[in-house]
Design a protein around this motif. Structure first.
Motif, PDB file in Angstrom:
ATOM      1  N   LEU A   5       0.890  -0.944  -0.284  1.00  0.00           N
ATOM      2  CA  LEU A   5       0.002  -0.515   0.041  1.00  0.00           C
ATOM      3  C   LEU A   5       0.542   1.101   0.051  1.00  0.00           C
ATOM      4  N   VAL A   6       2.560   0.741  -0.026  1.00  0.00           N
ATOM      5  CA  VAL A   6       2.718   2.435   0.585  1.00  0.00           C
ATOM      6  C   VAL A   6       3.158   2.571  -1.062  1.00  0.00           C
ATOM      7  N   LEU A   7       3.248   1.517  -1.949  1.00  0.00           N
ATOM      8  CA  LEU A   7       3.540   2.123  -3.131  1.00  0.00           C
ATOM      9  C   LEU A   7       2.470   3.456  -4.172  1.00  0.00           C
ATOM     10  N   LEU A   8       1.309   2.596  -4.149  1.00  0.00           N
ATOM     11  CA  LEU A   8      -0.500   3.227  -4.005  1.00  0.00           C
ATOM     12  C   LEU A   8      -0.215   4.656  -3.279  1.00  0.00           C
ATOM     13  N   LEU A  44       4.490  -1.822  18.779  1.00  0.00           N
ATOM     14  CA  LEU A  44       5.033  -2.850  17.979  1.00  0.00           C
ATOM     15  C   LEU A  44       6.026  -2.718  17.570  1.00  0.00           C
ATOM     16  N   GLU A  45       6.830  -3.269  16.646  1.00  0.00           N
ATOM     17  CA  GLU A  45       7.965  -2.782  16.058  1.00  0.00           C
ATOM     18  C   GLU A  45       8.294  -3.595  14.997  1.00  0.00           C
ATOM     19  N   PRO A  46       8.111  -2.435  14.036  1.00  0.00           N
ATOM     20  CA  PRO A  46       8.349  -3.092  12.500  1.00  0.00           C
ATOM     21  C   PRO A  46       9.120  -4.214  12.437  1.00  0.00           C
ATOM     22  N   ASP A  47       9.441  -5.338  11.571  1.00  0.00           N
ATOM     23  CA  ASP A  47      10.757  -5.741  10.982  1.00  0.00           C
ATOM     24  C   ASP A  47      11.595  -5.322  10.484  1.00  0.00           C
ATOM     25  N   SER A  48      12.560  -5.690  10.752  1.00  0.00           N
ATOM     26  CA  SER A  48      13.833  -5.283   9.359  1.00  0.00           C
ATOM     27  C   SER A  48      13.345  -5.452   7.251  1.00  0.00           C
ATOM     28  N   THR A  49      12.220  -6.485   7.765  1.00  0.00           N
ATOM     29  CA  THR A  49      11.962  -7.357   6.128  1.00  0.00           C
ATOM     30  C   THR A  49      10.413  -6.007   5.775  1.00  0.00           C
ATOM     31  N   THR A  50       9.980  -5.954   6.955  1.00  0.00           N
ATOM     32  CA  THR A  50       8.432  -5.073   6.053  1.00  0.00           C
ATOM     33  C   THR A  50       9.162  -3.867   5.781  1.00  0.00           C
ATOM     34  N   LEU A  51      10.001  -2.373   6.983  1.00  0.00           N
ATOM     35  CA  LEU A  51      10.739  -1.429   6.585  1.00  0.00           C
ATOM     36  C   LEU A  51      11.800  -1.754   5.566  1.00  0.00           C
ATOM     37  N   ARG A  52      12.525  -3.034   4.385  1.00  0.00           N
ATOM     38  CA  ARG A  52      12.541  -2.799   3.389  1.00  0.00           C
ATOM     39  C   ARG A  52      11.964  -2.690   2.278  1.00  0.00           C
ATOM     40  N   LEU A  53      10.547  -3.583   2.590  1.00  0.00           N
ATOM     41  CA  LEU A  53       9.777  -3.967   1.518  1.00  0.00           C
ATOM     42  C   LEU A  53       9.263  -2.240   1.297  1.00  0.00           C
ATOM     43  N   ALA A  54       8.570  -1.834   2.519  1.00  0.00           N
ATOM     44  CA  ALA A  54       8.260  -0.727   2.522  1.00  0.00           C
ATOM     45  C   ALA A  54       9.167   0.859   2.012  1.00  0.00           C
ATOM     46  N   LEU A  56      11.323  -0.360  -0.759  1.00  0.00           N
ATOM     47  CA  LEU A  56      11.463  -0.691  -2.491  1.00  0.00           C
ATOM     48  C   LEU A  56      10.028  -0.525  -2.809  1.00  0.00           C
ATOM     49  N   ASN A  57       8.998  -0.223  -2.389  1.00  0.00           N
ATOM     50  CA  ASN A  57       7.620  -0.024  -2.994  1.00  0.00           C
ATOM     51  C   ASN A  57       7.181   1.431  -2.676  1.00  0.00           C
ATOM     52  N   SER A  58       8.277   2.288  -1.770  1.00  0.00           N
ATOM     53  CA  SER A  58       7.789   3.532  -1.976  1.00  0.00           C
ATOM     54  C   SER A  58       9.008   4.493  -3.265  1.00  0.00           C
ATOM     55  N   LEU A  59       9.835   3.411  -3.391  1.00  0.00           N
ATOM     56  CA  LEU A  59      10.724   3.480  -4.533  1.00  0.00           C
ATOM     57  C   LEU A  59      10.077   3.272  -6.158  1.00  0.00           C
ATOM     58  N   ALA A  60       9.183   2.048  -5.626  1.00  0.00           N
ATOM     59  CA  ALA A  60       8.806   1.650  -7.349  1.00  0.00           C
ATOM     60  C   ALA A  60       7.722   2.765  -7.911  1.00  0.00           C
ATOM     61  N   GLY A  61       6.949   3.058  -6.507  1.00  0.00           N
ATOM     62  CA  GLY A  61       6.231   4.115  -6.826  1.00  0.00           C
ATOM     63  C   GLY A  61       6.550   5.530  -7.071  1.00  0.00           C
ATOM     64  N   LYS A  85      17.757   4.087 -11.061  1.00  0.00           N
ATOM     65  CA  LYS A  85      17.159   3.072 -10.260  1.00  0.00           C
ATOM     66  C   LYS A  85      16.645   1.836 -10.474  1.00  0.00           C
ATOM     67  N   VAL A  86      16.756   1.293 -12.434  1.00  0.00           N
ATOM     68  CA  VAL A  86      16.608  -0.184 -12.470  1.00  0.00           C
ATOM     69  C   VAL A  86      18.086  -0.791 -11.817  1.00  0.00           C
ATOM     70  N   HIS A  87      19.172   0.046 -12.376  1.00  0.00           N
ATOM     71  CA  HIS A  87      20.407  -0.586 -11.781  1.00  0.00           C
ATOM     72  C   HIS A  87      20.656  -1.382 -10.510  1.00  0.00           C
ATOM     73  N   HIS A  88      19.670  -0.454  -9.605  1.00  0.00           N
ATOM     74  CA  HIS A  88      19.618  -0.614  -8.317  1.00  0.00           C
ATOM     75  C   HIS A  88      18.669  -1.789  -7.836  1.00  0.00           C
ATOM     76  N   PHE A  89      17.955  -1.677  -8.194  1.00  0.00           N
ATOM     77  CA  PHE A  89      16.516  -2.407  -8.392  1.00  0.00           C
ATOM     78  C   PHE A  89      18.099  -4.092  -8.818  1.00  0.00           C
ATOM     79  N   TYR A  90      17.951  -4.513  -9.940  1.00  0.00           N
ATOM     80  CA  TYR A  90      18.595  -5.432  -9.851  1.00  0.00           C
ATOM     81  C   TYR A  90      19.799  -5.899  -9.602  1.00  0.00           C
ATOM     82  N   ALA A  91      20.335  -4.847  -8.701  1.00  0.00           N
ATOM     83  CA  ALA A  91      21.690  -5.217  -7.693  1.00  0.00           C
ATOM     84  C   ALA A  91      21.387  -5.886  -6.464  1.00  0.00           C
TER      85      ALA A  91
END
Length: 93
Positions: A5-8, A44-54, A56-61, A85-91
């Motif tokens: 939902l962060v992407l949206l 509640l503390e978000p885990d590192s996976t959730t923060l990383r996904l958020a 990456l989704n904001s970067l994609a948006g 940014k595409v090269h960043h995602f590939y990396a």
């Protein structure tokens, strides 16, 4: 907030503030959601996976907004930012 939902949220903000979209790396980075520490929502503390996904989704948006804004314009600056940014995602794979 779910990471998808962060992407949206970033996409909606970019569409609403259409004229403020700039083909710069600084603009893309300014759209990233700030990582928040825990404690605001009942301990509640978000885990590192959730923060990383958020993040990456904001970067994609932000990249999606940039691509939509400058589609068909032959804007070299937008191309360069999106290409980096595409090269960043590939990396990250």
């Amino acid at each position: 907030v779910r990471p998808d939902l962060v992407l949206l949220r970033v996409l909606a903000r970019g569409l609403i503030l259409w004229d403020s979209v700039r083909p710069t790396d600084a603009w893309v980075n300014s759209q990233l959601t700030p990582s928040t520490g825990g404690g605001e929502r009942g301990g509640l503390e978000p885990d590192s996976t959730t923060l990383r996904l958020a993040r990456l989704n904001s970067l994609a948006g932000a990249c999606l907004v940039l691509g939509l804004r400058f589609a068909g314009s032959c804007n070299q600056a937008a191309h360069d930012v999106l290409h980096a940014k595409v090269h960043h995602f590939y990396a990250l794979r």
